[in-house]
Motif scaffolding. Structure first.
Motif, mmCIF file in Angstrom:
data_model
loop_
_atom_site.group_PDB
_atom_site.id
_atom_site.type_symbol
_atom_site.label_atom_id
_atom_site.label_comp_id
_atom_site.label_asym_id
_atom_site.label_seq_id
_atom_site.Cartn_x
_atom_site.Cartn_y
_atom_site.Cartn_z
ATOM 1 N N VAL A 75 -49.249 4.604 -22.503
ATOM 2 C CA VAL A 75 -48.355 5.202 -21.516
ATOM 3 C C VAL A 75 -47.327 4.119 -21.201
ATOM 4 N N LEU A 76 -46.091 4.302 -21.706
ATOM 5 C CA LEU A 76 -45.058 3.280 -21.564
ATOM 6 C C LEU A 76 -43.788 3.854 -20.959
ATOM 7 N N SER A 77 -43.157 3.071 -20.134
ATOM 8 C CA SER A 77 -41.830 3.389 -19.621
ATOM 9 C C SER A 77 -40.868 2.361 -20.196
ATOM 10 N N ILE A 78 -39.813 2.829 -20.856
ATOM 11 C CA ILE A 78 -38.744 1.931 -21.282
ATOM 12 C C ILE A 78 -37.743 1.941 -20.132
ATOM 13 N N VAL A 79 -37.701 0.848 -19.397
ATOM 14 C CA VAL A 79 -36.883 0.732 -18.189
ATOM 15 C C VAL A 79 -35.628 -0.056 -18.550
ATOM 16 N N PHE A 80 -34.471 0.607 -18.529
ATOM 17 C CA PHE A 80 -33.220 -0.026 -18.942
ATOM 18 C C PHE A 80 -32.594 -0.795 -17.789
ATOM 19 N N THR A 81 -32.151 -2.012 -18.098
ATOM 20 C CA THR A 81 -31.529 -2.883 -17.088
ATOM 21 C C THR A 81 -30.152 -3.359 -17.526
ATOM 22 N N ASN A 82 -29.702 -2.937 -18.702
ATOM 23 C CA ASN A 82 -28.460 -3.440 -19.261
ATOM 24 C C ASN A 82 -27.770 -2.309 -20.018
ATOM 25 N N LEU A 83 -26.525 -2.491 -20.325
ATOM 26 C CA LEU A 83 -25.703 -1.531 -21.072
ATOM 27 C C LEU A 83 -25.463 -0.270 -20.262
ATOM 28 N N ILE B 30 -42.833 7.372 -22.578
ATOM 29 C CA ILE B 30 -43.496 7.542 -23.873
ATOM 30 C C ILE B 30 -45.001 7.608 -23.638
ATOM 31 N N GLN B 31 -45.651 8.523 -24.370
ATOM 32 C CA GLN B 31 -47.084 8.698 -24.170
ATOM 33 C C GLN B 31 -47.722 9.187 -25.459
ATOM 34 N N GLY B 32 -48.954 8.737 -25.735
ATOM 35 C CA GLY B 32 -49.695 9.259 -26.873
ATOM 36 C C GLY B 32 -50.677 8.267 -27.449
ATOM 37 N N ILE B 33 -51.287 8.659 -28.574
ATOM 38 C CA ILE B 33 -52.260 7.838 -29.282
ATOM 39 C C ILE B 33 -51.540 6.946 -30.276
ATOM 40 N N SER B 34 -51.824 5.669 -30.215
ATOM 41 C CA SER B 34 -51.283 4.692 -31.144
ATOM 42 C C SER B 34 -52.421 4.239 -32.053
ATOM 43 N N VAL C 245 -41.953 12.068 -23.524
ATOM 44 C CA VAL C 245 -42.317 13.200 -22.681
ATOM 45 C C VAL C 245 -41.350 13.458 -21.535
ATOM 46 N N SER C 246 -40.456 12.495 -21.261
ATOM 47 C CA SER C 246 -39.522 12.693 -20.162
ATOM 48 C C SER C 246 -38.586 11.494 -20.084
ATOM 49 N N GLY C 247 -37.821 11.468 -19.020
ATOM 50 C CA GLY C 247 -36.922 10.348 -18.772
ATOM 51 C C GLY C 247 -36.267 10.512 -17.423
ATOM 52 N N THR C 248 -35.519 9.482 -17.040
ATOM 53 C CA THR C 248 -34.781 9.537 -15.785
ATOM 54 C C THR C 248 -33.346 9.107 -16.048
ATOM 55 N N GLY C 249 -32.476 9.350 -15.077
ATOM 56 C CA GLY C 249 -31.074 8.943 -15.203
ATOM 57 C C GLY C 249 -30.412 9.606 -16.393
ATOM 58 N N ARG C 250 -29.832 8.808 -17.282
ATOM 59 C CA ARG C 250 -29.133 9.332 -18.459
ATOM 60 C C ARG C 250 -30.065 10.089 -19.408
ATOM 61 N N PHE D 225 -34.742 14.944 -18.574
ATOM 62 C CA PHE D 225 -35.151 16.106 -19.384
ATOM 63 C C PHE D 225 -35.228 15.811 -20.880
ATOM 64 N N ALA D 226 -35.155 14.559 -21.285
ATOM 65 C CA ALA D 226 -35.204 14.233 -22.716
ATOM 66 C C ALA D 226 -36.604 14.468 -23.270
ATOM 67 N N LYS D 227 -36.658 14.898 -24.510
ATOM 68 C CA LYS D 227 -37.904 15.080 -25.267
ATOM 69 C C LYS D 227 -37.668 14.519 -26.658
ATOM 70 N N GLY D 228 -38.738 14.174 -27.348
ATOM 71 C CA GLY D 228 -38.599 13.685 -28.710
ATOM 72 C C GLY D 228 -39.789 12.862 -29.121
ATOM 73 N N TYR D 229 -39.517 11.863 -29.967
ATOM 74 C CA TYR D 229 -40.602 10.984 -30.384
ATOM 75 C C TYR D 229 -40.086 9.561 -30.523
ATOM 76 N N ALA D 230 -41.029 8.639 -30.409
ATOM 77 C CA ALA D 230 -40.722 7.218 -30.539
ATOM 78 C C ALA D 230 -41.561 6.667 -31.681
ATOM 79 N N ALA D 231 -40.903 5.987 -32.614
ATOM 80 C CA ALA D 231 -41.594 5.362 -33.739
ATOM 81 C C ALA D 231 -41.674 3.857 -33.486
ATOM 82 N N PHE D 232 -42.873 3.323 -33.567
ATOM 83 C CA PHE D 232 -43.119 1.897 -33.401
ATOM 84 C C PHE D 232 -43.508 1.339 -34.775
#
Length: 180
Positions: A109-117, A126-130, A142-147, A150-157
């Motif tokens: 369970v991760l939040s990518i918290v933007f502080t720049n740009l 981001i959430q799921g089995i790794s 699964v979601s987002g805030t600000g810009r 309502f975003a949905k999609g997937y994150a590849a690590f």
């Protein structure tokens, strides 16, 4: 007797409601329909500058990435390139739980918290089995805030660098979003 609305009045009211809803949606839409973002996480598991740390686990057992029940806190820098001195755009903050008895899977369970740009103040959730034993992993956005509201999609690590001596990893994070 209650007043009745004509078909033309009902059609006009429905059209006005539909137009208003469309205008509000377009005014709040802040991203293109599809967006791909690429960043790099600097992940350090040991030492005084560790960005991942076990916080609890099963009594009487080692708290490791392979041990079922171990919970880790994460606070990785999110960078523009694989270089540890590149521009930092935010932090990947959250929890990892070793959720498989054999240690193969971690629930993230991760939040990518933007502080720049241009995304400063926004976040992507981001959430799921790794699957720990694979170098490429996909998790759900699964979601987002600000810009990214309502975003949905997937994150590849994808691990692009690992030094076992220092427990330092560089992980490419490719976020594919679809505005809902």
């Amino acid at each position: 007797m209650a007043p009745s609305f004509s078909s033309a009045t009902k059609l006009f009211s429905f059209s006005l409601l539909l137009l208003t809803t469309t205008m509000v949606y377009e005014a709040n839409s802040q991203l293109p329909l599809q967006t791909t973002l690429v960043f790099y996480l600097q992940d350090i598991a040991t030492g005084p500058n560790a960005t991942v740390s076990p916080i609890t686990g099963l009594t009487g057992r080692d708290w490791t990435y392979e041990q079922f029940g171990t919970i880790f806190a994460v606070d990785d820098p999110v960078m523009m390139s694989p270089s540890p001195v590149s521009a930092q755009v935010g932090r990947a903050q959250g929890l990892l739980v070793v959720s498989a008895h054999d240690g193969a899977n971690v629930n993230a369970v991760l939040s990518i918290v933007f502080t720049n740009l241009q995304y400063s103040g926004s976040s992507i959730e981001i959430q799921g089995i790794s699957r720990q034993r694979e170098s490429y992993k996909e998790l759900s956005v699964v979601s987002g805030t600000g810009r990214f509201r309502f975003a949905k999609g997937y994150a590849a690590f994808e691990t692009v660098f690992y030094d076992p001596g220092t427990a330092h990893s560089v992980i490419r994070l490719t976020i594919n979003l679809r505005q809902s």
